[in-house]
Design a protein around this motif. Structure first.
Motif, PDB file in Angstrom:
ATOM      1  N   PHE A 198     -14.023  24.084 -19.800  1.00  0.00           N
ATOM      2  CA  PHE A 198     -13.824  24.933 -18.634  1.00  0.00           C
ATOM      3  C   PHE A 198     -12.839  24.256 -17.686  1.00  0.00           C
ATOM      4  O   PHE A 198     -12.476  23.086 -17.865  1.00  0.00           O
ATOM      5  CB  PHE A 198     -15.155  25.198 -17.924  1.00  0.00           C
ATOM      6  N   ASN A 199     -12.410  24.984 -16.638  1.00  0.00           N
ATOM      7  CA  ASN A 199     -11.526  24.412 -15.631  1.00  0.00           C
ATOM      8  C   ASN A 199     -12.041  24.775 -14.245  1.00  0.00           C
ATOM      9  O   ASN A 199     -13.137  25.344 -14.115  1.00  0.00           O
ATOM     10  CB  ASN A 199     -10.083  24.886 -15.831  1.00  0.00           C
ATOM     11  N   PHE A 200     -11.281  24.467 -13.208  1.00  0.00           N
ATOM     12  CA  PHE A 200     -11.746  24.707 -11.841  1.00  0.00           C
ATOM     13  C   PHE A 200     -12.104  26.171 -11.622  1.00  0.00           C
ATOM     14  O   PHE A 200     -13.124  26.490 -10.998  1.00  0.00           O
ATOM     15  CB  PHE A 200     -10.684  24.289 -10.818  1.00  0.00           C
ATOM     16  N   ASP A 201     -11.284  27.081 -12.127  1.00  0.00           N
ATOM     17  CA  ASP A 201     -11.518  28.504 -11.902  1.00  0.00           C
ATOM     18  C   ASP A 201     -12.718  29.027 -12.673  1.00  0.00           C
ATOM     19  O   ASP A 201     -13.262  30.087 -12.347  1.00  0.00           O
ATOM     20  CB  ASP A 201     -10.284  29.327 -12.306  1.00  0.00           C
ATOM     21  N   THR A 202     -13.118  28.302 -13.698  1.00  0.00           N
ATOM     22  CA  THR A 202     -14.216  28.762 -14.554  1.00  0.00           C
ATOM     23  C   THR A 202     -15.399  27.790 -14.535  1.00  0.00           C
ATOM     24  O   THR A 202     -16.130  27.684 -15.520  1.00  0.00           O
ATOM     25  CB  THR A 202     -13.729  28.955 -16.005  1.00  0.00           C
TER      26      THR A 202
END
Length: 382
Positions: A142-146
């Protein structure tokens, strides 16, 4: 009165607990931007830490409820059948929201509010190139937005081990299961042993500060296979199979002080660890670990006391509970848009956080309900 894990009443209190746990997740994420203020706004930091610490049982409660509803597996359950049903249900939402959330964040910070004052947001990073990178890199993580999707990656792991674990559980004695729970209980202290070790002379090995056999070339230490969320699965099975038959008075006398003590450790520890490591925020999350003993001390009382609530199933509550997975998946974009909405108001951070939580939860319920209306979109929230 013993906990109720078998009757129709179980549906009612689990519905209630699912909604509460989901609301706590939303509330937790509403605290992030205020905790992110750190020393630049001490009031905001303390407010976020105080409320955020209260929400830590949220994810463990979801794991416990998963185990209560699924374990033991039905006798005719096959390994491939279980994987196909459970993991197959996870993949469409994981793929869809891994794309949808970065797109929504890109649109919001690129075109709707590029002048946000949120200290945790780097508006300049929202470029078409970074958007495409975030989407294709979901195959790794995952990343910051997710951020909320970390739970889906973890849940797939629990589903992978659950049939294997089930084979042992159904044949294990109460004593054997309890012994494993004791070992898991010890692992809840390991994060704090790692914090303590350097202060009593431990200097690590070849630059690695891991303990108990873990190092740069081996992350699988002594208790690796009995640590983490797997303990909550075993605990839920134990509580369902050999129910804790305390009276309500005894349960309250044990659980209420345990929760208060757990919260005090969580909140005070979160604040103090920043003072111990000024300018170094890498240790900050340790006190908030979902598999730390202090969070367990908050989670167990909530589960046990809620399981004793006598209530009839309510249609509106069951419907809302059925939307909680979708609420969890879509709420994150509302967190940051509502921060911009309320942060400009001249009110205390506590009220900003609460207003954000109500707004985000309501908006996420509305969006999830809309997605539930068609067969095609329903697969992305169910």
């Amino acid at each position: 009165m013993k906990p109720d894990f078998e009757s129709d009443n179980r549906t009612a209190w689990i519905d209630l607990l699912r909604v509460v746990a989901c609301a706590l997740v939303v509330l937790a994420h509403c605290c992030d931007s205020f905790v992110g203020a750190f020393d630049t706004d001490r009031v905001a930091f303390i407010s976020g830490a105080a409320i955020g610490s209260l929400t830590r049982p949220s994810v463990p409660l979801f794991v416990l409820m998963t185990a209560i509803l699924l374990l033991p597996l039905k006798p005719d359950t096959t390994l491939t059948g279980f994987y196909k049903k459970r993991i197959g249900r996870i993949m469409p939402p994981l793929i869809f929201w891994s794309i949808a959330l970065p797109v929504l964040f890109f649109i919001y910070y690129r075109y709707i509010n590029p002048a946000t004052l949120n200290p945790t947001i780097d508006v300049a990073s929202y470029t078409p190139g970074n958007l495409l990178q975030k989407i294709w890199l979901m195959v790794f993580n995952f990343n910051f937005d997710t951020v909320p999707l970390w739970y889906l990656y973890m849940l797939v792991g629990l589903y992978l081990i659950m049939p294997v674990l089930n084979s042992w559980l159904v044949s294990a004695s109460k004593k054997d299961v309890r012994t494993v729970l004791y070992i898991w209980g010890f692992t809840l202290f390991i994060p704090y042993l790692k914090l303590l070790a350097p202060h009593v002379g431990y200097q690590g090995n070849f630059g690695s500060m891991e303990i108990l056999g873990a190092c740069d070339w081996n992350q699988y230490g002594t208790f690796y296979y009995l640590t983490g969320f797997i303990g909550y699965l075993i605990l839920a099975y134990y509580m369902r199979t050999w129910q804790i038959k305390w009276s309500n008075a005894k349960a309250a006398a044990i659980c209420i002080p345990m929760f208060i003590a757990g919260y005090a450790i969580t909140f005070c520890g979160f604040v103090k660890i920043q003072d111990f490591f000024p300018g170094d925020y890498s240790y900050l999350e340790v006190i908030w670990y979902f598999t730390g003993v202090n969070v367990f001390m908050m989670t167990f009382p909530v589960l046990l006391l809620c399981s004793r609530i006598k209530m009839q199933p309510k249609q509106w509550l069951t419907k809302l509970a059925s939307l909680t997975f979708g609420i969890y998946l879509c709420h994150f974009i509302f967190i940051y848009s509502s921060f911009d909405l309320y942060n400009a108001l001249d009110i205390a951070p506590v009220f900003k956080i609460l207003a954000m939580a109500v707004t985000c939860f309501t908006a996420a319920v509305a969006l999830t309900w809309l997605l539930s209306l068609t067969k095609f979109t329903r697969k992305f929230i169910a």
